[in-house]
Design a protein around this motif. Structure first.
Motif, PDB file in Angstrom:
ATOM      1  N   UNK A  30       0.842  -1.192   0.000  1.00  0.00           N
ATOM      2  CA  UNK A  30       0.000   0.000   0.000  1.00  0.00           C
ATOM      3  C   UNK A  30       0.879   1.244   0.000  1.00  0.00           C
ATOM      4  N   UNK A  31       0.424   2.243  -0.730  1.00  0.00           N
ATOM      5  CA  UNK A  31       1.146   3.497  -0.859  1.00  0.00           C
ATOM      6  C   UNK A  31       0.324   4.607  -0.226  1.00  0.00           C
ATOM      7  N   UNK A  32       1.022   5.608   0.247  1.00  0.00           N
ATOM      8  CA  UNK A  32       0.359   6.766   0.836  1.00  0.00           C
ATOM      9  C   UNK A  32       1.026   8.033   0.297  1.00  0.00           C
ATOM     10  N   UNK A  33       0.203   9.004  -0.066  1.00  0.00           N
ATOM     11  CA  UNK A  33       0.715  10.311  -0.496  1.00  0.00           C
ATOM     12  C   UNK A  33       0.803  11.192   0.737  1.00  0.00           C
ATOM     13  N   UNK A  34       1.934  11.881   0.883  1.00  0.00           N
ATOM     14  CA  UNK A  34       2.079  12.757   2.034  1.00  0.00           C
ATOM     15  C   UNK A  34       2.886  13.992   1.688  1.00  0.00           C
ATOM     16  N   UNK A  35       2.654  15.058   2.464  1.00  0.00           N
ATOM     17  CA  UNK A  35       3.357  16.309   2.191  1.00  0.00           C
ATOM     18  C   UNK A  35       4.766  16.285   2.773  1.00  0.00           C
ATOM     19  N   UNK A  36       5.691  16.869   2.030  1.00  0.00           N
ATOM     20  CA  UNK A  36       7.063  17.056   2.483  1.00  0.00           C
ATOM     21  C   UNK A  36       7.484  18.475   2.083  1.00  0.00           C
ATOM     22  N   UNK A  37       8.630  18.896   2.555  1.00  0.00           N
ATOM     23  CA  UNK A  37       9.129  20.211   2.187  1.00  0.00           C
ATOM     24  C   UNK A  37       9.729  20.174   0.792  1.00  0.00           C
ATOM     25  N   UNK A  38       9.508  21.230   0.039  1.00  0.00           N
ATOM     26  CA  UNK A  38      10.075  21.343  -1.290  1.00  0.00           C
ATOM     27  C   UNK A  38      11.365  22.155  -1.303  1.00  0.00           C
ATOM     28  N   UNK A  39      11.728  22.709  -0.146  1.00  0.00           N
ATOM     29  CA  UNK A  39      12.959  23.487  -0.029  1.00  0.00           C
ATOM     30  C   UNK A  39      13.498  23.317   1.387  1.00  0.00           C
ATOM     31  N   UNK A  40      14.784  23.588   1.597  1.00  0.00           N
ATOM     32  CA  UNK A  40      15.315  23.494   2.967  1.00  0.00           C
ATOM     33  C   UNK A  40      14.711  24.598   3.846  1.00  0.00           C
ATOM     34  N   UNK A  41      14.520  24.279   5.119  1.00  0.00           N
ATOM     35  CA  UNK A  41      14.053  25.269   6.085  1.00  0.00           C
ATOM     36  C   UNK A  41      15.077  25.380   7.207  1.00  0.00           C
ATOM     37  N   UNK A  42      15.368  26.598   7.598  1.00  0.00           N
ATOM     38  CA  UNK A  42      16.275  26.852   8.718  1.00  0.00           C
ATOM     39  C   UNK A  42      15.476  26.818  10.020  1.00  0.00           C
ATOM     40  N   UNK A  43      16.141  26.568  11.140  1.00  0.00           N
ATOM     41  CA  UNK A  43      15.428  26.604  12.425  1.00  0.00           C
ATOM     42  C   UNK A  43      14.731  27.954  12.601  1.00  0.00           C
ATOM     43  N   UNK A  44      13.476  27.910  13.045  1.00  0.00           N
ATOM     44  CA  UNK A  44      12.716  29.129  13.268  1.00  0.00           C
ATOM     45  C   UNK A  44      11.839  29.545  12.100  1.00  0.00           C
ATOM     46  N   UNK A  45      12.058  28.966  10.907  1.00  0.00           N
ATOM     47  CA  UNK A  45      11.206  29.311   9.768  1.00  0.00           C
ATOM     48  C   UNK A  45       9.847  28.629   9.903  1.00  0.00           C
ATOM     49  N   UNK A  46       8.825  29.319   9.410  1.00  0.00           N
ATOM     50  CA  UNK A  46       7.449  28.828   9.462  1.00  0.00           C
ATOM     51  C   UNK A  46       7.103  28.168   8.131  1.00  0.00           C
ATOM     52  N   UNK A  47       6.455  26.999   8.198  1.00  0.00           N
ATOM     53  CA  UNK A  47       6.057  26.257   6.997  1.00  0.00           C
ATOM     54  C   UNK A  47       4.807  26.903   6.395  1.00  0.00           C
ATOM     55  N   UNK A  48       4.892  27.231   5.106  1.00  0.00           N
ATOM     56  CA  UNK A  48       3.740  27.786   4.398  1.00  0.00           C
ATOM     57  C   UNK A  48       3.329  26.819   3.281  1.00  0.00           C
ATOM     58  N   UNK A  49       2.193  27.088   2.698  1.00  0.00           N
ATOM     59  CA  UNK A  49       1.661  26.222   1.631  1.00  0.00           C
ATOM     60  C   UNK A  49       2.646  26.109   0.463  1.00  0.00           C
ATOM     61  N   UNK A  50       3.324  27.204   0.138  1.00  0.00           N
ATOM     62  CA  UNK A  50       4.253  27.174  -1.001  1.00  0.00           C
ATOM     63  C   UNK A  50       5.511  26.342  -0.711  1.00  0.00           C
ATOM     64  N   UNK A  51       5.745  25.994   0.547  1.00  0.00           N
ATOM     65  CA  UNK A  51       6.892  25.162   0.914  1.00  0.00           C
ATOM     66  C   UNK A  51       6.631  23.672   0.712  1.00  0.00           C
ATOM     67  N   UNK A  52       5.373  23.289   0.493  1.00  0.00           N
ATOM     68  CA  UNK A  52       5.010  21.871   0.458  1.00  0.00           C
ATOM     69  C   UNK A  52       4.984  21.305  -0.956  1.00  0.00           C
ATOM     70  N   UNK A  53       5.375  20.046  -1.037  1.00  0.00           N
ATOM     71  CA  UNK A  53       5.170  19.245  -2.236  1.00  0.00           C
ATOM     72  C   UNK A  53       4.731  17.862  -1.758  1.00  0.00           C
ATOM     73  N   UNK A  54       4.253  17.037  -2.673  1.00  0.00           N
ATOM     74  CA  UNK A  54       3.713  15.727  -2.311  1.00  0.00           C
ATOM     75  C   UNK A  54       4.604  14.629  -2.861  1.00  0.00           C
ATOM     76  N   UNK A  55       4.778  13.585  -2.051  1.00  0.00           N
ATOM     77  CA  UNK A  55       5.480  12.383  -2.494  1.00  0.00           C
ATOM     78  C   UNK A  55       4.613  11.180  -2.156  1.00  0.00           C
ATOM     79  N   UNK A  56       4.922  10.055  -2.777  1.00  0.00           N
ATOM     80  CA  UNK A  56       4.234   8.800  -2.488  1.00  0.00           C
ATOM     81  C   UNK A  56       5.260   7.829  -1.933  1.00  0.00           C
TER      82      UNK A  56
END
Length: 166
Positions: A30-56
């Motif tokens: 079974x496979x599951x699609x889930x969100x991951x970051x599309x770019x590196x984030x430094x400590x203290x940065x806030x995750x926004x919608x534009x930072x997300x991409x999907x992988x399976x």
């Protein structure tokens, strides 16, 4: 069924006549699609919608603490350097810190009909509602409060008495 293995025969027909039979076997996963970051984030940065991409990924590869819902990521703060494409866990992210250790904060003391403010220095990091130790800038007395806003700590005094010197 429990092993995930399967066997089948692929039958090829042309004009209603069987032309070949090909045995097929393997393992279904079974496979599951889930969100991951599309770019590196430094400590203290806030995750926004534009930072997300999907992988399976295979569901068996996920750990119990893996974050699989984008709502668990959006608006969260990176607790450490995070790399793109990696499955994130609850240890990687947390609520945004409003108060940072060593930074100046506004101390607020509230009682019905009374509000006192003072300056202090945070001794702990804190997200909204977290207990935070602070040092009053004038008296140097250490107090316990609650992170209530950006660089703001509400000080709750037991018994409603404001300590001498504050």
């Amino acid at each position: 069924r429990h092993s995930g293995r399967f066997q089948a025969v692929l039958v090829g027909r042309i004009d209603g006549q069987t032309r070949f039979r090909l045995p097929v076997h393997g393992r279904a996963q079974s496979l599951v699609a889930l969100p991951v970051l599309g770019r590196p984030l430094a400590p203290g940065e806030i995750v926004s919608e534009r930072d997300l991409q999907w992988i399976t990924v295979r569901s068996g590869r996920l750990q119990p603490e893996s974050l699989t819902d984008p709502e668990q990521l959006l608006g969260a703060e990176a607790r450490k350097r995070l790399l793109p494409g990696r499955v994130l866990t609850a240890r990687d992210l947390g609520p945004p810190l409003l108060v940072r250790r060593g930074r100046p904060v506004r101390l607020i003391y509230l009682q019905p009909g009374l509000q006192l403010t003072a300056l202090g220095t945070a001794q702990d990091d804190g997200a909204l509602g977290d207990a935070v130790r602070v040092v009053n800038a004038d008296s140097r007395q250490q107090l316990q409060g609650t992170a209530s806003g950006p660089d703001e700590v509400t000080v709750g005094i037991v018994g409603g008495d404001w300590p001498a010197g504050h």
